[in-house]
Design a protein around this motif. Structure first.
Motif, short mmCIF file in Angstrom:
data_model
loop_
_atom_site.label_atom_id
_atom_site.label_comp_id
_atom_site.label_asym_id
_atom_site.label_seq_id
_atom_site.Cartn_x
_atom_site.Cartn_y
_atom_site.Cartn_z
N LYS A 290 0.81 -1.21 0.00
CA LYS A 290 0.00 0.00 0.00
C LYS A 290 0.85 1.27 0.00
N GLU A 291 2.04 1.19 0.61
CA GLU A 291 2.95 2.33 0.65
C GLU A 291 4.34 1.87 0.22
N PRO A 292 4.53 1.63 -1.08
CA PRO A 292 5.77 1.02 -1.57
C PRO A 292 7.03 1.83 -1.32
N THR A 293 6.90 3.15 -1.21
CA THR A 293 8.10 3.97 -1.01
C THR A 293 8.39 4.24 0.46
N GLY A 294 7.52 3.80 1.36
CA GLY A 294 7.77 3.93 2.79
C GLY A 294 8.10 5.34 3.22
N ALA A 295 9.20 5.46 3.97
CA ALA A 295 9.60 6.76 4.50
C ALA A 295 9.98 7.76 3.41
N VAL A 296 10.31 7.27 2.21
CA VAL A 296 10.64 8.20 1.12
C VAL A 296 9.42 9.04 0.77
N GLY A 297 8.30 8.38 0.49
CA GLY A 297 7.10 9.13 0.16
C GLY A 297 6.54 9.88 1.34
N ASP A 298 6.60 9.28 2.51
CA ASP A 298 6.01 9.86 3.71
C ASP A 298 6.78 11.06 4.22
N GLN B 102 -0.92 23.47 -8.60
CA GLN B 102 -0.59 22.34 -9.47
C GLN B 102 0.91 22.27 -9.72
N HIS B 103 1.52 23.43 -9.95
CA HIS B 103 2.97 23.49 -10.20
C HIS B 103 3.75 22.96 -9.00
N LEU B 104 3.40 23.40 -7.80
CA LEU B 104 4.11 22.96 -6.60
C LEU B 104 3.99 21.45 -6.42
N ALA B 105 2.79 20.92 -6.62
CA ALA B 105 2.59 19.49 -6.46
C ALA B 105 3.41 18.70 -7.48
N LEU B 106 3.35 19.11 -8.75
CA LEU B 106 4.08 18.40 -9.79
C LEU B 106 5.59 18.46 -9.59
N LEU B 107 6.10 19.63 -9.22
CA LEU B 107 7.54 19.77 -9.00
C LEU B 107 7.99 18.90 -7.82
N THR B 108 7.21 18.91 -6.75
CA THR B 108 7.55 18.12 -5.58
C THR B 108 7.59 16.63 -5.92
N GLN B 109 6.57 16.15 -6.62
CA GLN B 109 6.53 14.73 -6.98
C GLN B 109 7.62 14.37 -7.99
N GLN B 110 7.90 15.28 -8.90
CA GLN B 110 8.96 15.03 -9.88
C GLN B 110 10.31 14.83 -9.19
N LEU B 111 10.62 15.68 -8.23
CA LEU B 111 11.88 15.56 -7.49
C LEU B 111 11.89 14.28 -6.66
N LEU B 112 10.76 13.97 -6.06
CA LEU B 112 10.65 12.75 -5.27
C LEU B 112 10.89 11.52 -6.14
N ASP B 113 10.30 11.51 -7.32
CA ASP B 113 10.48 10.37 -8.24
C ASP B 113 11.94 10.21 -8.65
N LYS B 114 12.62 11.32 -8.91
CA LYS B 114 14.02 11.25 -9.32
C LYS B 114 14.88 10.64 -8.22
N TYR B 115 14.59 11.03 -6.98
CA TYR B 115 15.33 10.45 -5.87
C TYR B 115 15.03 8.96 -5.73
N TRP B 116 13.75 8.60 -5.81
CA TRP B 116 13.35 7.20 -5.66
C TRP B 116 13.99 6.34 -6.74
N GLU B 117 14.02 6.85 -7.96
CA GLU B 117 14.63 6.10 -9.06
C GLU B 117 16.12 5.87 -8.81
N ALA B 118 16.76 6.81 -8.10
CA ALA B 118 18.20 6.70 -7.86
C ALA B 118 18.54 5.73 -6.73
N VAL B 119 17.61 5.53 -5.79
CA VAL B 119 17.95 4.74 -4.60
C VAL B 119 17.20 3.42 -4.47
N ALA B 120 16.07 3.27 -5.18
CA ALA B 120 15.24 2.07 -4.98
C ALA B 120 15.93 0.81 -5.49
#
Length: 338
Positions: free
Chosen positions: A167-175, A320-338
């Protein structure tokens, strides 16, 4: 002027925070709730004085008794619920994080197509201190060149949904890291792509959930951010530094202020941040007050109600911009460490 009628999908702790905030906002009323566990929904309704309890979120979103929804569900189900809400002409307030940048884009596209507003539920964005810091930054410390954050919360309850990797695949990363990424969006305001991203995560041996991590983001113009996050430091840390060219702004409560944050109640505290410059001693640091009377969740709900007046407003575009930018940065980090 009629009030915005809000329905909540979910009945957990954070849903209760929003229910309490709504009671302090004249322009909104909480009229309905739905949860995957009907018993929990009924108990939530009784606790918060909600008149209508729906057996399913589909029924509530399709009904005419609400104008807007707050989605406080596991990450895996947010896109489906939010899009269905938009298709039923309901304004959207959705808790963070999202499954991916693409998932968030789908939600925002649905909101635009159905002429409803969208906002993510990041509380500190709406704290008056955030605006004060941004307004004073150029004059006091110069243009920002780096942001450092550390966000830890002592929480190792393996029965909690945060430790459920389905249900929360990214754990503390997303949270937790969501807030570090939002601090970048709010204070560093990057306008160029990420050049490099690196870091590491630690997983719980029993559940395999992410419980701690750290990282570095560097943008093509040299601006950068370092961050640490997790559940296992044994204390609460919410440290933020914004490095300018002529000084630093710092605070120890950037996620939930010590005065009114829902985890704290210290009415003697004056909300603000510290300015450091030169070779000052700690006693010489300047404390800049940015106090407020209400919890930041109350300001968020007021701003959300205002947002729904015009789904095409510049405030909607910024949300919308703030949400998209935040998630975009989060995704880049997740892709680098997952």
């Amino acid at each position: 002027m009629s009030k915005l009628r809000l329905g909540i999908v979910g009945s957990g702790m954070i849903a209760g925070v929003i229910a309490n905030a709504v009671r302090q906002v004249e322009s909104i009323e909480l009229v309905a709730v739905a949860s995957r566990r009907p018993i929990s929904a009924k108990a939530f309704a009784e606790e918060h004085g909600i008149d209508q309890v729906f057996d399913t979120w589909q029924e509530m979103l399709a009904s005419s008794v609400i104008d807007a929804i707050y989605v406080a569900t596991p990450t895996a189900s947010k896109e489906e619920i939010a899009i269905y809400g938009a298709q039923n002409k309901k304004h959207l307030l959705v808790d963070k994080p999202f499954a991916s940048f693409e998932s968030l884009e789908n939600i925002i596209k649905a909101a635009k197509a159905n002429a409803v507003s969208f906002m993510d539920a990041t509380h500190f964005t709406h704290n008056p201190r955030t605006k004060t810091l941004n307004n004073l930054m150029q004059e006091e410390i110069g243009a920002p060149q780096a942001v450092r954050t550390s966000f830890f919360f002592p929480f190792m309850d393996r029965n909690n949904i945060r430790f459920n990797i389905e249900k929360e695949p990214t754990g503390a990363v997303g949270d937790m890291t969501w807030y570090s990424m939002r601090a970048i969006a709010e204070y560093l305001k990057p306008t160029v792509p990420v050049k490099t991203v690196s870091g590491g995560i630690v997983r719980d041996e029993e559940t395999n959930a992410v419980i701690r991590g750290s990282g570095v983001l560097v943008f093509e113009d040299g601006k950068s951010s370092t961050f640490d996050f997790g559940y296992n430091a044994g204390t609460c840390l919410m440290d933020l530094d914004v490095l300018g060219h002529e000084g630093v702004f710092s605070m120890s409560d950037f996620v939930l202020d010590w005065k009114n944050g829902f985890a704290f109640d210290n009415q003697e505290h004056v909300i603000g941040f510290t300015k450091r410059t030169g070779m000052q001693l700690p006693k010489e640091h300047k404390y800049i007050e940015a106090d407020s009377s209400f919890p930041q969740s109350v300001y968020m709900m007021k701003n959300f109600a205002d947002l729904t007046a015009n789904a095409k407003s510049k405030e909607n575009v910024q949300a919308q911009h703030l949400a998209l930018l935040t998630q975009q940065l989060l995704d880049k980090y997740w892709e680098a460490v997952a």
